[in-house]
Design a protein around this motif. Sequence first.
Motif, PDB file in Angstrom:
ATOM      1  N   GLU A 229      -5.744 -10.754  -1.783  1.00  0.00           N
ATOM      2  CA  GLU A 229      -6.127  -9.351  -1.950  1.00  0.00           C
ATOM      3  C   GLU A 229      -6.900  -8.858  -0.730  1.00  0.00           C
ATOM      4  N   GLU A 230      -7.760  -9.706  -0.181  1.00  0.00           N
ATOM      5  CA  GLU A 230      -8.504  -9.323   1.021  1.00  0.00           C
ATOM      6  C   GLU A 230      -7.556  -9.096   2.196  1.00  0.00           C
ATOM      7  N   LEU A 231      -6.549  -9.961   2.324  1.00  0.00           N
ATOM      8  CA  LEU A 231      -5.540  -9.792   3.364  1.00  0.00           C
ATOM      9  C   LEU A 231      -4.790  -8.474   3.171  1.00  0.00           C
ATOM     10  N   LEU A 232      -4.457  -8.161   1.928  1.00  0.00           N
ATOM     11  CA  LEU A 232      -3.759  -6.913   1.614  1.00  0.00           C
ATOM     12  C   LEU A 232      -4.623  -5.710   1.991  1.00  0.00           C
ATOM     13  N   LYS A 233      -5.906  -5.778   1.668  1.00  0.00           N
ATOM     14  CA  LYS A 233      -6.820  -4.687   2.022  1.00  0.00           C
ATOM     15  C   LYS A 233      -6.892  -4.495   3.535  1.00  0.00           C
ATOM     16  N   LYS A 234      -6.944  -5.610   4.274  1.00  0.00           N
ATOM     17  CA  LYS A 234      -6.998  -5.516   5.733  1.00  0.00           C
ATOM     18  C   LYS A 234      -5.723  -4.904   6.295  1.00  0.00           C
TER      19      LYS A 234
ATOM     20  N   ASN B 261      -2.402   2.225   7.664  1.00  0.00           N
ATOM     21  CA  ASN B 261      -2.220   2.745   6.314  1.00  0.00           C
ATOM     22  C   ASN B 261      -0.897   3.480   6.122  1.00  0.00           C
ATOM     23  N   ASP B 262      -0.055   3.528   7.152  1.00  0.00           N
ATOM     24  CA  ASP B 262       1.281   4.103   6.964  1.00  0.00           C
ATOM     25  C   ASP B 262       2.325   3.002   6.780  1.00  0.00           C
ATOM     26  N   ILE B 263       1.878   1.778   6.550  1.00  0.00           N
ATOM     27  CA  ILE B 263       2.775   0.649   6.350  1.00  0.00           C
ATOM     28  C   ILE B 263       3.488   0.819   5.002  1.00  0.00           C
ATOM     29  N   ASP B 264       4.758   0.474   4.955  1.00  0.00           N
ATOM     30  CA  ASP B 264       5.471   0.618   3.684  1.00  0.00           C
ATOM     31  C   ASP B 264       5.498  -0.714   2.935  1.00  0.00           C
ATOM     32  N   LEU B 265       5.922  -0.659   1.677  1.00  0.00           N
ATOM     33  CA  LEU B 265       5.885  -1.834   0.808  1.00  0.00           C
ATOM     34  C   LEU B 265       6.707  -2.999   1.353  1.00  0.00           C
ATOM     35  N   ARG B 266       7.861  -2.704   1.891  1.00  0.00           N
ATOM     36  CA  ARG B 266       8.711  -3.790   2.415  1.00  0.00           C
ATOM     37  C   ARG B 266       8.035  -4.495   3.594  1.00  0.00           C
ATOM     38  N   GLU B 267       7.359  -3.729   4.429  1.00  0.00           N
ATOM     39  CA  GLU B 267       6.648  -4.342   5.561  1.00  0.00           C
ATOM     40  C   GLU B 267       5.503  -5.224   5.069  1.00  0.00           C
ATOM     41  N   ILE B 268       4.772  -4.749   4.078  1.00  0.00           N
ATOM     42  CA  ILE B 268       3.694  -5.554   3.499  1.00  0.00           C
ATOM     43  C   ILE B 268       4.273  -6.822   2.875  1.00  0.00           C
ATOM     44  N   GLN B 269       5.373  -6.675   2.165  1.00  0.00           N
ATOM     45  CA  GLN B 269       6.025  -7.811   1.525  1.00  0.00           C
ATOM     46  C   GLN B 269       6.413  -8.873   2.554  1.00  0.00           C
ATOM     47  N   GLU B 270       6.992  -8.436   3.663  1.00  0.00           N
ATOM     48  CA  GLU B 270       7.386  -9.372   4.720  1.00  0.00           C
ATOM     49  C   GLU B 270       6.180 -10.036   5.372  1.00  0.00           C
ATOM     50  N   LEU B 271       5.116  -9.267   5.619  1.00  0.00           N
ATOM     51  CA  LEU B 271       3.909  -9.835   6.224  1.00  0.00           C
ATOM     52  C   LEU B 271       3.273 -10.887   5.322  1.00  0.00           C
ATOM     53  N   ILE B 272       3.208 -10.610   4.034  1.00  0.00           N
ATOM     54  CA  ILE B 272       2.635 -11.573   3.090  1.00  0.00           C
ATOM     55  C   ILE B 272       3.488 -12.836   3.047  1.00  0.00           C
ATOM     56  N   LYS B 273       4.801 -12.652   3.052  1.00  0.00           N
ATOM     57  CA  LYS B 273       5.693 -13.812   3.038  1.00  0.00           C
ATOM     58  C   LYS B 273       5.527 -14.634   4.314  1.00  0.00           C
ATOM     59  N   HIS B 274       5.402 -13.960   5.442  1.00  0.00           N
ATOM     60  CA  HIS B 274       5.273 -14.642   6.730  1.00  0.00           C
ATOM     61  C   HIS B 274       3.904 -15.323   6.887  1.00  0.00           C
ATOM     62  N   LYS B 275       2.824 -14.611   6.514  1.00  0.00           N
ATOM     63  CA  LYS B 275       1.473 -15.122   6.754  1.00  0.00           C
ATOM     64  C   LYS B 275       1.033 -16.194   5.767  1.00  0.00           C
ATOM     65  N   ILE B 276       1.347 -16.002   4.469  1.00  0.00           N
ATOM     66  CA  ILE B 276       0.848 -16.963   3.479  1.00  0.00           C
ATOM     67  C   ILE B 276       1.956 -17.630   2.675  1.00  0.00           C
ATOM     68  N   GLY B 277       3.202 -17.261   2.937  1.00  0.00           N
ATOM     69  CA  GLY B 277       4.321 -17.914   2.272  1.00  0.00           C
ATOM     70  C   GLY B 277       4.493 -17.551   0.808  1.00  0.00           C
ATOM     71  N   LEU B 278       3.971 -16.400   0.398  1.00  0.00           N
ATOM     72  CA  LEU B 278       4.071 -15.968  -0.994  1.00  0.00           C
ATOM     73  C   LEU B 278       5.132 -14.896  -1.120  1.00  0.00           C
TER      74      LEU B 278
ATOM     75  N   LEU C 104      -1.519  -2.702  -5.309  1.00  0.00           N
ATOM     76  CA  LEU C 104      -2.096  -1.650  -4.464  1.00  0.00           C
ATOM     77  C   LEU C 104      -2.736  -0.557  -5.312  1.00  0.00           C
ATOM     78  N   ASN C 105      -2.061  -0.174  -6.385  1.00  0.00           N
ATOM     79  CA  ASN C 105      -2.624   0.854  -7.270  1.00  0.00           C
ATOM     80  C   ASN C 105      -3.890   0.358  -7.948  1.00  0.00           C
ATOM     81  N   ARG C 106      -3.899  -0.893  -8.377  1.00  0.00           N
ATOM     82  CA  ARG C 106      -5.063  -1.459  -9.048  1.00  0.00           C
ATOM     83  C   ARG C 106      -6.268  -1.514  -8.098  1.00  0.00           C
ATOM     84  N   LEU C 107      -6.004  -1.759  -6.826  1.00  0.00           N
ATOM     85  CA  LEU C 107      -7.064  -1.832  -5.823  1.00  0.00           C
ATOM     86  C   LEU C 107      -7.396  -0.467  -5.218  1.00  0.00           C
ATOM     87  N   ASN C 108      -6.737   0.569  -5.695  1.00  0.00           N
ATOM     88  CA  ASN C 108      -6.914   1.936  -5.181  1.00  0.00           C
ATOM     89  C   ASN C 108      -6.658   2.016  -3.681  1.00  0.00           C
ATOM     90  N   LEU C 109      -5.633   1.322  -3.243  1.00  0.00           N
ATOM     91  CA  LEU C 109      -5.265   1.341  -1.828  1.00  0.00           C
ATOM     92  C   LEU C 109      -4.078   2.273  -1.648  1.00  0.00           C
TER      93      LEU C 109
END
Length: 85
Positions: A29-34, A40-57, A68-73
């Motif tokens: 979640e902290e990584l997502l916030k960063k 902040n103009d990043i789209d969901l697919r880009e975030i999805q790819e970054l998470i997959k690349h950085k932490i393998g999830l 993102l909605n739960r974290l008010n981001l």
Amino acid sequence: MLRRYRETNKIEALPQGGDRRLKLKVEEEELLKKMVAQTNDIDLREIQELIKHKIGLEISLSSLSRNLNRLNLGRKKKRIRRQSN
């Protein structure tokens, strides 16, 4: 309904819905916030790819959106403006 009654002797409907437990832990979640804070103009697919690349999830777009909605981001899309002459 008849099959369910024959198999279980009950006619109540089974509960609906899937597993809604959070996939992202505090560190993710902290990584997502960063990520959203930096761009902040990043789209969901880009975030999805970054998470997959950085932490393998691997996380679905809908789950990512719920997090993102739960974290008010919020994310803002860049708007292309026509230059005035």
